[in-house]
Design an enzyme around this catalytic site. Sequence first.
Site, mmCIF file in Angstrom:
data_model
loop_
_atom_site.group_PDB
_atom_site.id
_atom_site.type_symbol
_atom_site.label_atom_id
_atom_site.label_comp_id
_atom_site.label_asym_id
_atom_site.label_seq_id
_atom_site.Cartn_x
_atom_site.Cartn_y
_atom_site.Cartn_z
ATOM 1 C CE1 TYR A 177 -12.501 5.556 5.697
ATOM 2 C CE2 TYR A 177 -11.572 4.100 6.852
ATOM 3 C CZ TYR A 177 -12.471 5.096 6.590
ATOM 4 O OH TYR A 177 -12.311 5.610 7.739
ATOM 5 C CB CYS A 178 -8.186 7.204 1.162
ATOM 6 S SG CYS A 178 -7.504 6.289 -0.572
ATOM 7 C CB THR A 179 -11.768 10.437 -1.292
ATOM 8 O OG1 THR A 179 -11.453 11.197 -0.033
ATOM 9 C CG2 THR A 179 -12.718 10.965 -2.337
ATOM 10 C CB CYS A 184 -5.607 3.646 0.040
ATOM 11 S SG CYS A 184 -6.073 3.905 1.315
ATOM 12 C CB ILE A 206 -14.471 6.240 0.550
ATOM 13 C CG1 ILE A 206 -14.422 6.570 1.816
ATOM 14 C CG2 ILE A 206 -16.503 6.064 1.202
ATOM 15 C CD1 ILE A 206 -14.022 7.498 2.144
#
EC number: 1.14.-.-
Length: 319
Positions: A177-179, A184, A206
């Site tokens: 996962y990433c912002t 990703c 996220i």
Amino acid sequence: MSDYQVLLYYKYTTIDDPETFAKEHLAACKEMELKGRILVATEGINGTVSGTVEATNKYMDYMANDARFADMVFKIDAADAHAFKKMHVRPRAEIVSLSLEEDVNPLEVTGTYLEPSEFREALLDEDTVILDARNDYEFDIGHFRGAVRPDIQNFRELPGWIEDNREQLADKKIVTYCTGGIRCEKFSGWLKTAGFDDVSQLHGGIATYGKNEETKGELWDGQMYVFDERIAVPINQVNPTIVGKDYFDGTPCERYINCANPYCNKQILASIENEKKYLRSCSHDCRVHPANLYTKNLSKEEFTERLQAIDETLPEMVQ
């Protein structure tokens, strides 16, 4: 109701002439009185912009009228003011940089998308490795419960970290996962090309998970780091916690500052009191560095006294 909005978005799509596109796009953004940071490459666009609700809505309509971006998803945050000081649109080789010898095209290979509710199930699965694809300082202020923290300060260091830890990750079910999802897309694709078979990613990142009505950001601890004036934003609507720790004394902290030595500029979590006590510097070497932007405003006597208060002294050559 907030007067401003912050838009986070990306799209992997072909842009034939990034330099011309960037120049024209900058002019359009300025005309709409937006502020932000947008990267453009032949592989697509990656941006965060802020503006009034009217201006940001106008921008989304503007992008929707371009066939390349008609289905682009915007993550929208309410704000009280601009999240940036200026407007930049810059052409780049990549919209997120992994600096690979052979680049990965997310339109051709990427990890399986998990919607927020599916991702929450993965978080609770003991046989799944939840891998944070962000930088260490992003992780330190907030992350998903039980996630692995790669020891990296830049996204392009991530493949090297994976190779160094390949044995522990081999044959594992990996969910990353990433912002907002953009890192990703490429990283999960690289994982698949690097020999990891069971790879998934949090669809929308996220930011999407935190706004999802079903998950409400549950199982997220701390805040989400963002690359604008806000620094961090809340995610968990169910049972928010603080996980950030003051760099100097380890107490709970969610306040980031930059080391006052411009040659270091390290981001550290620090209270107002500790920022003052330690001269906004991450180490003794940075405190006594001649280019330190905090100490240059202190007299030699005050500088010496402040150092003595933390059991440090000026180098002999400076005394």
